[in-house]
Motif scaffolding. Structure first.
Motif, PDB file in Angstrom:
ATOM      1  N   TYR A   8      40.999  65.803 -39.856  1.00 13.47           N
ATOM      2  CA  TYR A   8      40.230  66.672 -40.536  1.00 13.47           C
ATOM      3  C   TYR A   8      39.555  65.966 -41.633  1.00 13.47           C
ATOM      4  O   TYR A   8      39.837  65.497 -42.321  1.00 13.47           O
ATOM      5  CB  TYR A   8      40.767  67.750 -41.243  1.00 13.47           C
ATOM      6  CG  TYR A   8      41.632  68.798 -40.028  1.00 13.47           C
ATOM      7  CD1 TYR A   8      40.990  70.078 -39.779  1.00 13.47           C
ATOM      8  CD2 TYR A   8      43.002  68.653 -39.674  1.00 13.47           C
ATOM      9  CE1 TYR A   8      41.521  70.725 -38.596  1.00 13.47           C
ATOM     10  CE2 TYR A   8      43.362  69.551 -38.943  1.00 13.47           C
ATOM     11  CZ  TYR A   8      42.832  70.366 -38.257  1.00 13.47           C
ATOM     12  OH  TYR A   8      43.350  71.468 -37.392  1.00 13.47           O
ATOM     13  N   HIS A   9      38.155  65.832 -41.173  1.00 14.15           N
ATOM     14  CA  HIS A   9      37.146  65.093 -42.163  1.00 14.15           C
ATOM     15  C   HIS A   9      36.817  65.946 -43.355  1.00 14.15           C
ATOM     16  O   HIS A   9      35.936  66.890 -42.851  1.00 14.15           O
ATOM     17  CB  HIS A   9      36.035  64.375 -41.535  1.00 14.15           C
ATOM     18  CG  HIS A   9      36.907  63.349 -40.282  1.00 14.15           C
ATOM     19  ND1 HIS A   9      36.804  62.187 -40.610  1.00 14.15           N
ATOM     20  CD2 HIS A   9      36.964  63.430 -39.256  1.00 14.15           C
ATOM     21  CE1 HIS A   9      37.407  61.641 -39.732  1.00 14.15           C
ATOM     22  NE2 HIS A   9      37.510  62.516 -38.686  1.00 14.15           N
ATOM     23  N   LEU A 181      29.599  60.702 -38.550  1.00 16.24           N
ATOM     24  CA  LEU A 181      29.040  60.842 -40.069  1.00 16.24           C
ATOM     25  C   LEU A 181      28.825  59.554 -40.877  1.00 16.24           C
ATOM     26  O   LEU A 181      29.241  58.619 -40.736  1.00 16.24           O
ATOM     27  CB  LEU A 181      30.574  61.184 -40.964  1.00 16.24           C
ATOM     28  CG  LEU A 181      31.209  62.576 -40.495  1.00 16.24           C
ATOM     29  CD1 LEU A 181      32.642  62.679 -41.205  1.00 16.24           C
ATOM     30  CD2 LEU A 181      30.604  63.886 -40.371  1.00 16.24           C
ATOM     31  N   ASN A 182      27.735  59.608 -41.373  1.00 16.59           N
ATOM     32  CA  ASN A 182      27.312  58.317 -42.043  1.00 16.59           C
ATOM     33  C   ASN A 182      27.287  58.350 -43.521  1.00 16.59           C
ATOM     34  O   ASN A 182      26.490  59.230 -44.063  1.00 16.59           O
ATOM     35  CB  ASN A 182      25.651  58.099 -41.521  1.00 16.59           C
ATOM     36  CG  ASN A 182      25.519  57.746 -40.020  1.00 16.59           C
ATOM     37  OD1 ASN A 182      26.561  57.488 -39.255  1.00 16.59           O
ATOM     38  ND2 ASN A 182      24.306  57.953 -39.567  1.00 16.59           N
ATOM     39  N   ARG A 186      29.917  53.540 -44.937  1.00 21.73           N
ATOM     40  CA  ARG A 186      30.734  53.463 -43.530  1.00 21.73           C
ATOM     41  C   ARG A 186      30.295  54.494 -42.708  1.00 21.73           C
ATOM     42  O   ARG A 186      29.303  55.435 -43.113  1.00 21.73           O
ATOM     43  CB  ARG A 186      31.839  53.590 -43.923  1.00 21.73           C
ATOM     44  CG  ARG A 186      32.595  55.258 -44.110  1.00 21.73           C
ATOM     45  CD  ARG A 186      33.831  55.430 -44.753  1.00 21.73           C
ATOM     46  NE  ARG A 186      33.969  54.880 -46.031  1.00 21.73           N
ATOM     47  CZ  ARG A 186      35.245  54.499 -46.659  1.00 21.73           C
ATOM     48  NH1 ARG A 186      36.146  54.350 -45.784  1.00 21.73           N
ATOM     49  NH2 ARG A 186      35.076  53.685 -47.746  1.00 21.73           N
ATOM     50  N   GLN A 187      30.433  54.360 -41.261  1.00 26.54           N
ATOM     51  CA  GLN A 187      30.044  55.311 -40.334  1.00 26.54           C
ATOM     52  C   GLN A 187      31.348  55.848 -39.924  1.00 26.54           C
ATOM     53  O   GLN A 187      32.336  54.762 -39.510  1.00 26.54           O
ATOM     54  CB  GLN A 187      29.287  54.478 -39.260  1.00 26.54           C
ATOM     55  CG  GLN A 187      27.770  54.320 -39.600  1.00 26.54           C
ATOM     56  CD  GLN A 187      27.070  53.914 -38.648  1.00 26.54           C
ATOM     57  OE1 GLN A 187      27.635  53.577 -37.651  1.00 26.54           O
ATOM     58  NE2 GLN A 187      25.692  53.819 -38.781  1.00 26.54           N
ATOM     59  N   VAL A 188      31.623  57.048 -39.466  1.00 26.80           N
ATOM     60  CA  VAL A 188      32.766  57.585 -38.994  1.00 26.80           C
ATOM     61  C   VAL A 188      32.347  57.984 -37.649  1.00 26.80           C
ATOM     62  O   VAL A 188      31.724  59.363 -37.707  1.00 26.80           O
ATOM     63  CB  VAL A 188      33.554  58.658 -40.043  1.00 26.80           C
ATOM     64  CG1 VAL A 188      34.480  59.217 -39.295  1.00 26.80           C
ATOM     65  CG2 VAL A 188      33.796  57.795 -41.225  1.00 26.80           C
ATOM     66  N   GLU A 189      33.085  57.931 -36.836  1.00 26.70           N
ATOM     67  CA  GLU A 189      32.866  58.546 -35.533  1.00 26.70           C
ATOM     68  C   GLU A 189      33.908  59.599 -35.364  1.00 26.70           C
ATOM     69  O   GLU A 189      35.066  59.710 -35.621  1.00 26.70           O
ATOM     70  CB  GLU A 189      33.391  57.635 -34.061  1.00 26.70           C
ATOM     71  CG  GLU A 189      32.660  56.434 -34.223  1.00 26.70           C
ATOM     72  CD  GLU A 189      31.106  56.578 -33.855  1.00 26.70           C
ATOM     73  OE1 GLU A 189      30.791  57.551 -33.099  1.00 26.70           O
ATOM     74  OE2 GLU A 189      30.312  55.479 -34.091  1.00 26.70           O
ATOM     75  N   ILE A 190      33.490  60.910 -34.623  1.00 27.27           N
ATOM     76  CA  ILE A 190      34.196  62.063 -34.776  1.00 27.27           C
ATOM     77  C   ILE A 190      34.689  62.235 -33.225  1.00 27.27           C
ATOM     78  O   ILE A 190      33.928  62.181 -32.178  1.00 27.27           O
ATOM     79  CB  ILE A 190      33.282  63.477 -35.139  1.00 27.27           C
ATOM     80  CG1 ILE A 190      32.689  63.304 -36.336  1.00 27.27           C
ATOM     81  CG2 ILE A 190      34.291  64.505 -34.867  1.00 27.27           C
ATOM     82  CD1 ILE A 190      33.822  62.833 -37.679  1.00 27.27           C
TER      83      ILE A 190
END
Ligand SMILES: Cc1cc2nc3c(=O)[nH]c(=O)nc-3n(C[C@H](O)[C@H](O)[C@H](O)COP(=O)(O)OP(=O)(O)OC[C@H]3O[C@@H](n4cnc5c(N)ncnc54)[C@H](O)[C@@H]3O)c2cc1C
Length: 359
Positions: A8-9, A181-182, A186-190
């Motif tokens: 969960y982000h 999510l940018n 950082r960049q976060v792949e979901i």
């Protein structure tokens, strides 16, 4: 093969975001909660800090919790409830012990909006549920420069990862879902099955989603650092104020804090306001201070949304968004509730329930 645990982000480490992590962990201890926060510390509109100039610890604003705020009371563990709520009527110079004469002042404090403008539904909720007149539930606790220690740090424990200085810049979508999510750093792949909870204030949420534009009201807090604790009439440590320059006085040790709610436009110089309020406190205490003690003024211009009919009607009905893997939380999302710690916690709970259900 071992099943992958859901991540969960949660974006925003205010009370809503951290409570969401807490409720997620409560229901699914094996899930992973990752919280991203733009500021350098968690807490959002609720935190304590070391004031170098006053050389003491302060809350960013004195927060009042009512006995009927059951989630806030449970999570904050108040240790010092007050059962009496006295008012000083400045014009009459009387101390009134029947708080029921001061409904407009109480509604204004709880809605951060003048009582005659505040939404009827919010006032009803306050009257029947949040400040039940005449029962023990209306006891009051006020924060004593311990908001981070009592509420925020214990909640932050439920974040498996807490990334501060991490500001969301863009939500990337693919096939009608949030795919990435940018952030500034950082960049976060979901991954499929993972969920995102946007737990931001109303202004920042509108940068990412098409949410309505709200009007806001400010709150001013002034903290005076006195050499000795100030004594208030009837030995109380807080007083409501009617027809004065400020709305509430709270005394905790050598800090005397005053609050002014429902500030839309404030033109007076804040330092002058602080000096004038101190003079008014002199009248209350029947003294003539030789000087004004050192003080800190904190003006939150967007303290809460204006809680009148128009703005309350714009608040969402639930935590869902147009994206099936994205949910919203935040005090402003709880229609008909006064924007408060309790509403923020309830919104975090609601978003957690919705995100868990979608699994
Ligand atoms: C002066 C003042 C006095 C108050 N008094 C009381 C009181 O007496 N009693 C009471 O119950 N309530 C009171 N409140 C209200 C209470 O503080 C709020 O209702 C509550 O803290 C809201 O929590 P939240 O998590 O919904 O929002 P916030 O605390 O605003 O949290 C949102 C978080 O999102 C973060 N964020 C924003 N944009 C981004 C981004 N792009 N990327 C990552 N993170 C981002 C912010 O930094 C913030 O930490 C008061 C508020 C103020 C300002």
């Amino acid at each position: 093969m071992k099943k992958k645990n859901t991540s969960y982000h949660i974006i925003g480490a205010g009370v809503a975001g951290l409570s969401c992590a807490y409720f997620l962990k409560l229901k699914d201890p094996s899930c992973k909660t990752i919280v991203y926060e733009a500021a350098g510390h968690p807490g959002g509109r609720c935190y304590s800090f070391d004031d170098k100039e006053l050389q003491t610890r302060l809350d960013n604003a004195t927060h009042v919790i009512l006995g009927a705020n059951k989630y806030a009371a449970r999570l904050l563990f108040p240790h010092k409830w007050h059962n009496n709520c006295y008012f000083w009527n400045v014009q009459k110079d009387t101390i009134e012990t029947d708080f029921r004469q001061f409904k407009p002042e109480i509604f204004k404090a709880m809605c951060n909006t003048a009582a005659d403008e505040a939404s009827k539904k919010i006032k009803n909720k306050i009257f029947w549920k949040l400040f039940p007149w005449g029962t023990k539930q209306r006891r009051i606790y006020f924060s004593q420069n311990d908001l981070s220690q009592r509420l925020i740090n214990p909640l932050a424990v439920y974040a498996d990862e807490l990334h501060t200085d991490c500001k969301l810049l863009k939500l990337e979508t693919q096939f009608g879902q949030i795919a990435q999510l940018n952030f500034n750093n950082r960049q976060v792949e979901i991954n499929a099955g993972d969920k995102i909870i946007l737990a931001l204030d109303a202004v920042n949420t509108s940068r990412f989603l098409e949410t309505p534009q709200f009007e806001f009201n400010g709150i001013i807090n002034i903290f005076y650092h006195t050499s000795q604790p100030l004594s208030l009439p009837k030995g109380t440590s807080f007083l409501g104020i009617a027809e004065g320059l400020c709305d509430w006085i709270f005394v905790h040790g050598n800090i005397t804090a005053v609050t002014i709610s429902d500030v839309a436009n404030h033109n007076e110089k804040l330092e002058d306001l602080a000096r004038n309020i101190w003079k008014q406190l002199d009248t209350l205490r029947n003294v003539n201070s030789a000087f004004v003690p050192p003080f800190r003024v904190i003006h939150h211009k967007h303290a809460t949304i204006k809680q009148d009919e128009t703005n309350n009607a714009k608040r969402p009905q639930n935590a869902q968004t147009q994206y099936p893997n994205l949910f919203i939380a935040g005090d402003w999302t709880m229609k008909d509730y006064p924007c408060s710690i309790e509403a923020a916690i309830l919104s975090g709970k609601r978003a957690a329930q919705a995100a868990l259900k979608k699994r």
